[in-house]
Design an enzyme around this catalytic site. Structure first.
Site, PDB file in Angstrom:
ATOM      1  CB  SER A 138      -1.053   0.245   1.446  1.00  0.00           C
ATOM      2  OG  SER A 138      -1.793   1.637   1.166  1.00  0.00           O
ATOM      3  CE1 TYR A 151      -4.488  -1.900   4.948  1.00  0.00           C
ATOM      4  CE2 TYR A 151      -3.316   0.098   4.287  1.00  0.00           C
ATOM      5  CZ  TYR A 151      -4.006  -1.192   4.057  1.00  0.00           C
ATOM      6  OH  TYR A 151      -4.421  -1.381   2.269  1.00  0.00           O
TER       7      TYR A 151
HETATM    8  P1  NAD Z   1     -11.069  -6.304  -0.769  1.00  0.00           P
HETATM    9  O1  NAD Z   1     -11.769  -6.304   1.204  1.00  0.00           O
HETATM   10  O2  NAD Z   1     -12.274  -5.913  -1.824  1.00  0.00           O
HETATM   11  O3  NAD Z   1     -10.838  -7.830  -0.760  1.00  0.00           O
HETATM   12  C1  NAD Z   1     -10.131  -8.352   0.004  1.00  0.00           C
HETATM   13  C2  NAD Z   1      -9.565  -9.749  -0.157  1.00  0.00           C
HETATM   14  O4  NAD Z   1      -9.286 -10.107   0.707  1.00  0.00           O
HETATM   15  C3  NAD Z   1     -11.307 -10.431  -0.210  1.00  0.00           C
HETATM   16  O5  NAD Z   1     -11.367 -11.175  -1.500  1.00  0.00           O
HETATM   17  C4  NAD Z   1     -11.080 -10.830   1.645  1.00  0.00           C
HETATM   18  O6  NAD Z   1     -12.323 -12.641   1.440  1.00  0.00           O
HETATM   19  C5  NAD Z   1      -9.393 -11.641   1.548  1.00  0.00           C
HETATM   20  N1  NAD Z   1      -9.593 -11.688   2.847  1.00  0.00           N
HETATM   21  C6  NAD Z   1     -10.419 -10.836   3.940  1.00  0.00           C
HETATM   22  N2  NAD Z   1      -9.499 -12.085   5.132  1.00  0.00           N
HETATM   23  C7  NAD Z   1      -9.409 -13.422   4.535  1.00  0.00           C
HETATM   24  C8  NAD Z   1      -9.151 -14.336   5.130  1.00  0.00           C
HETATM   25  N3  NAD Z   1      -9.055 -14.270   7.162  1.00  0.00           N
HETATM   26  N4  NAD Z   1      -8.596 -15.176   4.493  1.00  0.00           N
HETATM   27  C9  NAD Z   1      -8.842 -15.522   3.247  1.00  0.00           C
HETATM   28  N5  NAD Z   1      -8.740 -14.124   2.105  1.00  0.00           N
HETATM   29  C10 NAD Z   1      -9.375 -13.091   3.726  1.00  0.00           C
HETATM   30  O7  NAD Z   1     -10.076  -5.249  -0.733  1.00  0.00           O
HETATM   31  P2  NAD Z   1      -9.725  -5.063  -1.856  1.00  0.00           P
HETATM   32  O8  NAD Z   1      -9.299  -3.259  -1.505  1.00  0.00           O
HETATM   33  O9  NAD Z   1      -9.463  -5.067  -2.795  1.00  0.00           O
HETATM   34  O10 NAD Z   1      -8.024  -5.210  -1.125  1.00  0.00           O
HETATM   35  C11 NAD Z   1      -7.253  -5.972  -1.289  1.00  0.00           C
HETATM   36  C12 NAD Z   1      -5.878  -5.605  -1.030  1.00  0.00           C
HETATM   37  O11 NAD Z   1      -4.773  -4.248  -1.216  1.00  0.00           O
HETATM   38  C13 NAD Z   1      -5.554  -5.675   0.611  1.00  0.00           C
HETATM   39  O12 NAD Z   1      -4.136  -6.184   1.487  1.00  0.00           O
HETATM   40  C14 NAD Z   1      -5.126  -4.311   0.472  1.00  0.00           C
HETATM   41  O13 NAD Z   1      -4.813  -3.917   2.127  1.00  0.00           O
HETATM   42  C15 NAD Z   1      -4.585  -3.628  -0.555  1.00  0.00           C
HETATM   43  N6  NAD Z   1      -5.181  -2.079  -1.072  1.00  0.00           N
HETATM   44  C16 NAD Z   1      -5.873  -1.538  -1.215  1.00  0.00           C
HETATM   45  C17 NAD Z   1      -6.466  -0.923  -1.279  1.00  0.00           C
HETATM   46  C18 NAD Z   1      -7.541   0.072  -1.607  1.00  0.00           C
HETATM   47  O14 NAD Z   1      -7.502   1.175  -1.820  1.00  0.00           O
HETATM   48  N7  NAD Z   1      -8.412  -0.421  -2.138  1.00  0.00           N
HETATM   49  C19 NAD Z   1      -5.086   0.520  -1.412  1.00  0.00           C
HETATM   50  C20 NAD Z   1      -3.819   0.322  -0.903  1.00  0.00           C
HETATM   51  C21 NAD Z   1      -3.734  -1.649  -0.676  1.00  0.00           C
END
Ligand code: NAD
Length: 256
Positions: A138, A151
């Site tokens: 991130s 986080y």
């Molecule tokens: P999201 O909530 O849409 O997806 C998260 C996924 O992780 C889901 O499929 C969920 O089922 C899975 N997950 C969560 N807990 C779990 C567990 N215990 N076991 C198995 N699977 C699990 O979120 P996203 O925004 O797509 O985030 C994905 C990654 O990107 C994360 O690591 C997040 O920190 C990172 N990220 C997101 C953003 C953003 O702005 N959305 C920015 C920077 C980084």
């Protein structure tokens, strides 16, 4: 065909990355996530692009389930060439109210699961002298924001882990890199808008404009396609000299 395992790929960024890999038609895909319709999502992408897929609901907090997901994937596809550690959760709260169990879950899901999975795929990658591990960190792997102690700690941790494995993988053509996205409009962020509104005592619109995109010079959410294409570049054979990096894809947030 190569094989890619993407954690948390039945939602958001993981699913977006899976779709970019699927479009190339050069990868079998192992989907993972806790969405109850995960199998359906995986089968849908497989059918749309004519690919072989697998789905596992392995929980990132359960090492034995992670090891089973890897061994099942190897039994089905013979190998794992690319591992994308993407599953992640967020919790926004001032430190004095931050629940202990949220701290442990965030560190476990966002950081420790990458340790277990990297360890499980490593011997095969080393033996074949090819491996690509891509950690979805991130912008918060490089800078902090208030109310996100767990986080930010987990994401800084995964950047350090990335550098270490980059060094360890170098003799074996295993590259390990982190992608550091700015804000991407996914379910994780939709939920956070409400939490941030509460923590900052602001309206949801103000959170998007004054807190989230305030930090990005480019006033747009980062697209799933941009992240998928960045991951594809890092996964390529020709990317063998890109390793141990943390690449910001954040609309200029980290330039400031
Ligand atoms: P999201 O909530 O849409 O997806 C998260 C996924 O992780 C889901 O499929 C969920 O089922 C899975 N997950 C969560 N807990 C779990 C567990 N215990 N076991 C198995 N699977 C699990 O979120 P996203 O925004 O797509 O985030 C994905 C990654 O990107 C994360 O690591 C997040 O920190 C990172 N990220 C997101 C953003 C953003 O702005 N959305 C920015 C920077 C980084």
């Amino acid at each position: 065909m190569k094989t890619v395992l993407i954690t948390g790929s039945t939602s958001g960024i993981g699913l977006g990355i899976a779709r970019e890999f699927a479009k190339t038609k050069q990868y079998n895909i192992i989907f993972n996530g806790l969405e109850p319709n995960g199998q359906e999502i995986a089968d849908g992408v497989g059918k749309e692009f004519g690919l072989q897929v697998m789905f596992s609901n392995a929980n990132m907090l359960k090492p034995e389930e992670l090891r089973k997901m890897v061994s099942d994937a190897i039994a089905k596809f013979g190998k794992i060439d690319v591992l994308i550690n993407n599953a992640g959760i967020q919790h926004v709260s001032p430190i004095e109210d931050f629940p202990d169990e949220k701290w442990n879950a965030i560190i476990g899901i966002n950081l420790t699961s990458a340790f277990y999975l990297s360890k499980a795929v490593w011997p095969g990658m080393k033996e074949r002298k090819f491996g690509r591990i891509i950690n979805i960190a991130s912008a918060h792997g490089l800078v902090a924001s208030e109310f996100k102690s767990a986080y930010v700690a987990s994401k800084h941790g995964i950047v350090g882990f990335t550098k270490t494995l980059g060094l360890e993988g170098a003799p074996f053509n295993i590259t390990v890199n982190a992608i550091c996205p700015g804000y991407v409009k996914t379910p994780l962020v939709e939920k956070q808008i409400a939490d941030q509104a509460k923590a900052h005592n602001m309206s949801a619109d103000d959170v998007v404009n004054k807190v989230m995109l305030y930090k990005q010079a480019v006033k747009n959410f980062v697209s799933l396609e941009t992240l998928g294409q960045t991951a594809l570049l890092l996964a390529a054979d020709h990317a063998s000299t890109i390793t141990g990096t943390a690449i910001p894809v954040d609309g200029g947030w980290n330039a400031q």
